[in-house]
Write a protein that holds these residues in place. Structure first.
Motif, PDB file in Angstrom:
ATOM      1  N   ASN A 231       0.821  -1.209   0.000  1.00 31.73           N
ATOM      2  CA  ASN A 231       0.000   0.000   0.000  1.00 31.73           C
ATOM      3  C   ASN A 231       0.857   1.262   0.000  1.00 31.73           C
ATOM      4  OD1 ASN A 231      -2.175  -1.687   0.075  1.00 31.73           O
ATOM      5  ND2 ASN A 231      -3.040  -0.904   1.974  1.00 31.73           N
ATOM      6  N   ALA A 232       1.907   1.280   0.836  1.00 32.03           N
ATOM      7  CA  ALA A 232       2.788   2.449   0.891  1.00 32.03           C
ATOM      8  C   ALA A 232       3.499   2.650  -0.448  1.00 32.03           C
ATOM      9  CB  ALA A 232       3.808   2.291   2.015  1.00 32.03           C
ATOM     10  N   GLY A 233       3.952   1.551  -1.042  1.00 26.72           N
ATOM     11  CA  GLY A 233       4.628   1.638  -2.330  1.00 26.72           C
ATOM     12  C   GLY A 233       3.741   2.195  -3.415  1.00 26.72           C
ATOM     13  N   LEU A 234       2.493   1.725  -3.460  1.00 24.68           N
ATOM     14  CA  LEU A 234       1.557   2.222  -4.475  1.00 24.68           C
ATOM     15  C   LEU A 234       1.240   3.691  -4.265  1.00 24.68           C
ATOM     16  CD1 LEU A 234      -1.110  -0.546  -5.162  1.00 24.68           C
ATOM     17  CD2 LEU A 234       0.990  -0.026  -6.395  1.00 24.68           C
ATOM     18  N   MET A 235       1.169   4.131  -3.014  1.00 18.82           N
ATOM     19  CA  MET A 235       0.905   5.543  -2.750  1.00 18.82           C
ATOM     20  C   MET A 235       2.028   6.410  -3.317  1.00 18.82           C
ATOM     21  SD  MET A 235      -0.764   5.507   1.096  1.00 18.82           S
ATOM     22  CE  MET A 235      -1.324   7.218   1.051  1.00 18.82           C
ATOM     23  N   CYS A 236       3.258   5.932  -3.230  1.00 15.97           N
ATOM     24  CA  CYS A 236       4.387   6.664  -3.815  1.00 15.97           C
ATOM     25  C   CYS A 236       4.301   6.686  -5.341  1.00 15.97           C
ATOM     26  CB  CYS A 236       5.706   6.013  -3.407  1.00 15.97           C
ATOM     27  SG  CYS A 236       6.185   6.271  -1.704  1.00 15.97           S
ATOM     28  N   LEU A 237       3.941   5.568  -5.914  1.00 13.25           N
ATOM     29  CA  LEU A 237       3.953   5.431  -7.373  1.00 13.25           C
ATOM     30  C   LEU A 237       2.762   6.098  -8.046  1.00 13.25           C
ATOM     31  CD1 LEU A 237       5.070   1.691  -7.580  1.00 13.25           C
ATOM     32  CD2 LEU A 237       6.470   3.701  -8.040  1.00 13.25           C
TER      33      LEU A 237
END
Length: 234
Positions: free
Chosen positions: A108-114
Motif C-alpha cells: 500500500n505504501a509503495g503504491l501511494m508513492c507510485l
C-alpha cells in the motif's frame, strides 16, 4: 456440556466472554497480539469502527505491532469510523507497518508513492515506491514482486529507471512461484521470445503451464465459493 452453535443464547454468551478476554489480555496483560484481536473483535463483531481504530492506533504507537499499523493506515486512508481521510497519516502508518514486516503494508505504501496518493500536489516518488515494494517482495508478497518486475519490463523514463529484463525476470519468477498468474505469463513470454533473456522454449512452456494451473485453481475456488453460498431461489 457441549457448546451448541445453534443456540443463540450460548453464542451471545460466548461472544461476550470473548470480548472480556480480549480486553483483559490487552489492557491488563498488555499483550500486543491480543490488542490486535480486540481491534478485530470491535471491527467485525461489534461494528464499532471508532473504537477499533483507536485500538489499532495505540497498538501500533505503543507496542509497534505491525499489523495494527497496517489496519490503522487503512482506517485513515478510507476515513473509517470517525477518522478523517488523511493520506499523509495513512502513508506514515503503512511505512511503519512495512518496516515491522507486514508485506501488505509495503504494498500500500509503495503504491501511494507510485500513484501520487501521499497528498495534494506531491510528485510521484518511484524510487521510494520501489524501495517499499522491494521490502514487500522480500516478505514474499506476490503483488510487490510482480509490480517491480512489470516496471523493469518497460522502464520508467520520467524517473530514470532503465528497462532491465534481468531484474524483470528475477522479480517475475519469484512472483510466479508465490502464485501470481500474470507474473507467470510474463516470464513465459520472456523465455519464449528470448526477450532480454536467453531463449528457452522449455522454460517458456513450464511457466505457461504454471499459469494455467493457477488459473484452474482460481476457477475451482470461485466455484466452491459459489456452491457454499448457494443459489438464489427463483
Amino acid at each position: 456440556m457441549a457448546f451448541d452453535w445453534k443456540d443463540d443464547t450460548q453464542v451471545k454468551e460466548f461472544i461476550h466472554s470473548l470480548g472480556i478476554e480480549y480486553r483483559f489480555g490487552c489492557y491488563k496483560e498488555k499483550k500486543p497480539e491480543v490488542c490486535h484481536l480486540l481491534g478485530d473483535y470491535l471491527e467485525s463483531i461489534k461494528k464499532d469502527y471508532n473504537k477499533a481504530g483507536k485500538v489499532y492506533q495505540s497498538n501500533c504507537d505503543d507496542y509497534n505491532f505491525g499489523r495494527s499499523c497496517y489496519k490503522f493506515g487503512t482506517y485513515t486512508l478510507l476515513g473509517r469510523g470517525r477518522q478523517a481521510v488523511d493520506p499523509g497519516v495513512a502513508y506514515k502508518y503503512y511505512c511503519k507497518g512495512c518496516e515491522l514486516g507486514v508485506s501488505e503494508s509495503c504494498w500500500n505504501a509503495g503504491l501511494m508513492c507510485l500513484h501520487n496518493r501521499l497528498n495534494a500536489g506531491n510528485m510521484k516518488d518511484y524510487h521510494k515506491g520501489l524501495e517499499l515494494l522491494d521490502k514487500g517482495c522480500e516478505g514474499n508478497d506476490p503483488l510487490c514482486c510482480y509490480y517491480i518486475g512489470s516496471l523493469y519490463i518497460t522502464g520508467v523514463q520520467e524517473a530514470s529507471i532503465q528497462k532491465d529484463m534481468d531484474k524483470a525476470r528475477r522479480y517475475s519468477e519469484k512472483s510466479c512461484e508465490l502464485g501470481n498468474i500474470h507474473a507467470c505469463v510474463n516470464v513465459s513470454q520472456m523465455y519464449q521470445r528470448g526477450d532480454g533473456v536467453a531463449k528457452d522454449e522449455a522454460k517458456g512452456e513450464m511457466y505457461k503451464k504454471r499459469a494455467a494451473e493457477l488459473q484452474d485453481e482460481l476457477v475451482k475456488q470461485q466455484q466452491t465459493l459459489t456452491f457454499q453460498q448457494g443459489t438464489k431461489p427463483v
